[in-house]
Design a protein around this motif. Structure first.
Motif, PDB file in Angstrom:
ATOM      1  N   GLN A 127       0.812  -1.167  -0.005  1.00  0.00           N
ATOM      2  CA  GLN A 127      -0.083  -0.066  -0.156  1.00  0.00           C
ATOM      3  C   GLN A 127       0.886   1.140   0.199  1.00  0.00           C
ATOM      4  OE1 GLN A 127      -2.363  -0.865   3.596  1.00  0.00           O
ATOM      5  NE2 GLN A 127      -3.926  -1.749   2.398  1.00  0.00           N
ATOM      6  N   SER A 128       2.110   1.335   0.741  1.00  0.00           N
ATOM      7  CA  SER A 128       2.893   2.303   0.618  1.00  0.00           C
ATOM      8  C   SER A 128       3.348   2.723  -0.719  1.00  0.00           C
ATOM      9  CB  SER A 128       4.019   2.305   1.742  1.00  0.00           C
ATOM     10  OG  SER A 128       3.416   2.063   3.097  1.00  0.00           O
ATOM     11  N   LEU A 129       3.878   1.516  -1.259  1.00  0.00           N
ATOM     12  CA  LEU A 129       4.522   1.519  -2.669  1.00  0.00           C
ATOM     13  C   LEU A 129       3.279   2.055  -3.663  1.00  0.00           C
ATOM     14  CD1 LEU A 129       6.296  -1.712  -2.896  1.00  0.00           C
ATOM     15  CD2 LEU A 129       7.452   0.806  -2.659  1.00  0.00           C
ATOM     16  N   ILE A 130       2.191   1.692  -3.382  1.00  0.00           N
ATOM     17  CA  ILE A 130       1.048   2.214  -4.457  1.00  0.00           C
ATOM     18  C   ILE A 130       0.713   3.786  -4.080  1.00  0.00           C
ATOM     19  CG2 ILE A 130      -1.346   2.249  -4.743  1.00  0.00           C
ATOM     20  CD1 ILE A 130      -1.406  -0.883  -4.138  1.00  0.00           C
ATOM     21  N   ARG A 131       0.940   3.885  -2.784  1.00  0.00           N
ATOM     22  CA  ARG A 131       0.661   5.644  -2.423  1.00  0.00           C
ATOM     23  C   ARG A 131       1.822   6.437  -3.152  1.00  0.00           C
ATOM     24  NH1 ARG A 131      -0.085   9.599  -3.038  1.00  0.00           N
ATOM     25  NH2 ARG A 131      -0.689  11.259  -1.527  1.00  0.00           N
ATOM     26  N   ARG A 136      -7.350   3.740 -10.140  1.00  0.00           N
ATOM     27  CA  ARG A 136      -6.764   4.185 -11.356  1.00  0.00           C
ATOM     28  C   ARG A 136      -6.259   5.245 -11.616  1.00  0.00           C
ATOM     29  NH1 ARG A 136      -9.158   4.335 -16.975  1.00  0.00           N
ATOM     30  NH2 ARG A 136      -8.428   2.389 -18.146  1.00  0.00           N
ATOM     31  N   PHE A 137      -5.098   5.276 -12.273  1.00  0.00           N
ATOM     32  CA  PHE A 137      -4.259   6.602 -12.283  1.00  0.00           C
ATOM     33  C   PHE A 137      -3.350   6.750 -13.686  1.00  0.00           C
ATOM     34  CE2 PHE A 137      -1.982   3.908  -9.433  1.00  0.00           C
ATOM     35  CZ  PHE A 137      -0.576   4.164  -9.815  1.00  0.00           C
ATOM     36  N   VAL A 138      -2.772   7.855 -13.816  1.00  0.00           N
ATOM     37  CA  VAL A 138      -1.819   7.717 -14.692  1.00  0.00           C
ATOM     38  C   VAL A 138      -0.542   7.887 -14.083  1.00  0.00           C
ATOM     39  CG1 VAL A 138      -0.632   9.000 -16.825  1.00  0.00           C
ATOM     40  CG2 VAL A 138      -3.224   8.652 -16.577  1.00  0.00           C
ATOM     41  N   HIS A 160      -7.111   7.578   4.849  1.00  0.00           N
ATOM     42  CA  HIS A 160      -6.187   6.530   5.553  1.00  0.00           C
ATOM     43  C   HIS A 160      -5.106   6.628   4.684  1.00  0.00           C
ATOM     44  CE1 HIS A 160      -4.946   3.013   7.662  1.00  0.00           C
ATOM     45  NE2 HIS A 160      -5.139   2.597   6.598  1.00  0.00           N
ATOM     46  N   HIS A 161      -5.051   6.687   3.409  1.00  0.00           N
ATOM     47  CA  HIS A 161      -4.014   6.280   2.508  1.00  0.00           C
ATOM     48  C   HIS A 161      -3.649   7.893   2.002  1.00  0.00           C
ATOM     49  CE1 HIS A 161      -4.366   2.116   2.253  1.00  0.00           C
ATOM     50  NE2 HIS A 161      -5.634   2.109   1.965  1.00  0.00           N
TER      51      HIS A 161
END
Length: 415
Positions: free
Chosen positions: A10-14, A43-45, A79-80
């Motif tokens: 989750q940290s890497l995704i953030r 979903r993001f660029v 939270h994120h």
């Protein structure tokens, strides 16, 4: 160890998202313990310009009403450390519904069941169908009774014959989270009402245990009540109108413009049912009851409130109870839920967004709609100077797109 890995992911995704704009894909399901779970995909660029989708989180929700879902979405974003302003569609409920119709269906079911009598009706509906469909023997008996009923109606000329008509079918069980299954369940019971009553009568007389006989007798009493018949028909009409929208939103390939037109027509039809549908519904239910030998109460008589709270001391007529407390209340709940999820601003936003749809050679591309989209919904993302440049850039883009697709078409034809 698994929790630690999940936290690191989750940290890497953030970190990967950074300050990029994003949209949410949200879905609901029940786990083995029947707890409602809501899963989040973002979903993001990314920084290299590639579109990414990442599983972000899964949370338990206590119910599926709009306010709860919106609160949980806000909590997950907070939270994120994700800024709600970075959602490309600012009304959070809109992208959720456009991506997954399950939330809308759950919301409509929950809205209807906010009325305690509706909740009781669906519980009774499930109870009746489970009894009649409990064994192959009962299903065979039901089909045999239905076939005999159809044959009798054909003989007396009440129904026509022809290929594909008058099929026997079976009772459909309603699903916990699918509006469409509720609709199929209600329609199947209306179609096989007489045969269902006969099966229940037989079980009540010849059931092998006292519980079977008692349950069947109770179910038969339900089916022979005006109250049950009324709910069966009002819910058929309400769900029938909204189910078209739910089915459309469930399709993998979304035509947003068509979906928004359906939202508008659904609201219009629901409102029309509220304003003009009472007399027609009452006539429909009364005719059904007479055909099934169900006693129809005097609508001008006082309604008996046996079993209701003693605090409800106001005397009302039978017509007032069914028209105001049930008919109008059910429809108002549906309208409120639809208006909360698809307000006029959200509908306009999605209609304008179709100007960016690349399908069919950018057939819906419209410079004026895109500029209006920027002015009304993304004013903070564009300075006055950028808005001026945008219009000219779009004009260049329009010519480039036409040229690309024209050349592509010529190439395909030559090939």
């Amino acid at each position: 160890m698994e929790l630690l890995a999940s936290y690191n992911e989750q940290s890497l995704i953030r970190h990967e998202i950074g300050d990029a704009r994003f949209c949410l894909i949200v879905d609901e399901a029940r786990d083995e313990s029947r707890r409602e779970q809501m899963a989040f995909v973002i979903r993001f660029v990314d920084r290299s310009g590639f579109i990414r989708e990442r599983f972000l989180d899964i949370v338990h929700v206590k119910d599926t009403i709009a306010a709860t879902l919106k609160e949980e979405i806000s909590f997950v974003l907070s939270h994120h450390n994700l800024d709600v302003q970075n959602i490309r569609v600012k009304d959070m409920m809109v992208p959720v519904i456009c991506v997954e119709s399950g939330m809308l269906q759950l919301a409509l079911i929950a809205a209807a069941r906010e009325i305690s009598d509706v909740h009781t009706f669906f519980q009774n509906l499930i109870f009746v169908i489970n009894i009649v469909s409990a064994s192959c023997k009962r299903n065979d008996e039901l089909r045999a009774f239905q076939a005999a009923t159809i044959e009798h109606l054909v003989d007396i000329g009440e129904i026509e014959t022809g290929k594909g008509v008058n099929q026997v079918g079976s009772l459909q069980r309603p699903g916990d989270s699918r509006w469409s299954l509720h609709f199929k369940s209600i329609c199947s019971l209306i179609k096989m009402y007489g045969a269902t009553c006969l099966v229940l009568e037989n079980i009540a007389l010849d059931g092998s245990t006292y519980s079977q006989r008692g349950d069947a007798a109770f179910s038969f009493k339900l089916l022979m009540s005006f109250d049950f018949a009324f709910f069966l028909h009002i819910m058929k009409n309400v769900i029938g109108i909204t189910d078209v929208l739910c089915q459309t939103l469930q399709q993998k390939s979304q035509d947003i413009l068509n979906a928004m037109h359906l939202v508008t027509s659904t609201k219009t039809l629901i409102q029309k049912l509220r304003d003009d549908g009472w007399e027609t519904l009452l006539e429909e239910v009364t005719s059904f009851c007479k055909h099934q030998d169900i006693e129809v109460p005097d609508i001008d008589a006082y309604f008996s409130s046996v079993g209701l709270s003693r605090r409800k001391t106001k005397s009302v007529t039978v017509e007032h109870h069914y028209r105001v407390d049930i008919f109008t209340a059910i429809i108002d709940q549906q309208l409120q839920e639809l208006n909360n999820r698809f307000n006029e601003q959200a509908i306009e936003l999605l209609k304008l967004s179709t100007a960016l749809d690349p399908r069919n050679s950018y057939k819906l591309f419209n410079i004026e709609d895109i500029c209006l989209l920027v002015d009304k919904f993304y004013p903070e993302d564009f300075s006055d100077q950028k808005k001026i440049h945008l219009r000219f850039q779009l004009q260049h883009y329009e010519l480039d797109v036409d040229s690309v697709y024209l050349n592509s078409s010529c190439f395909d034809n030559n090939y």
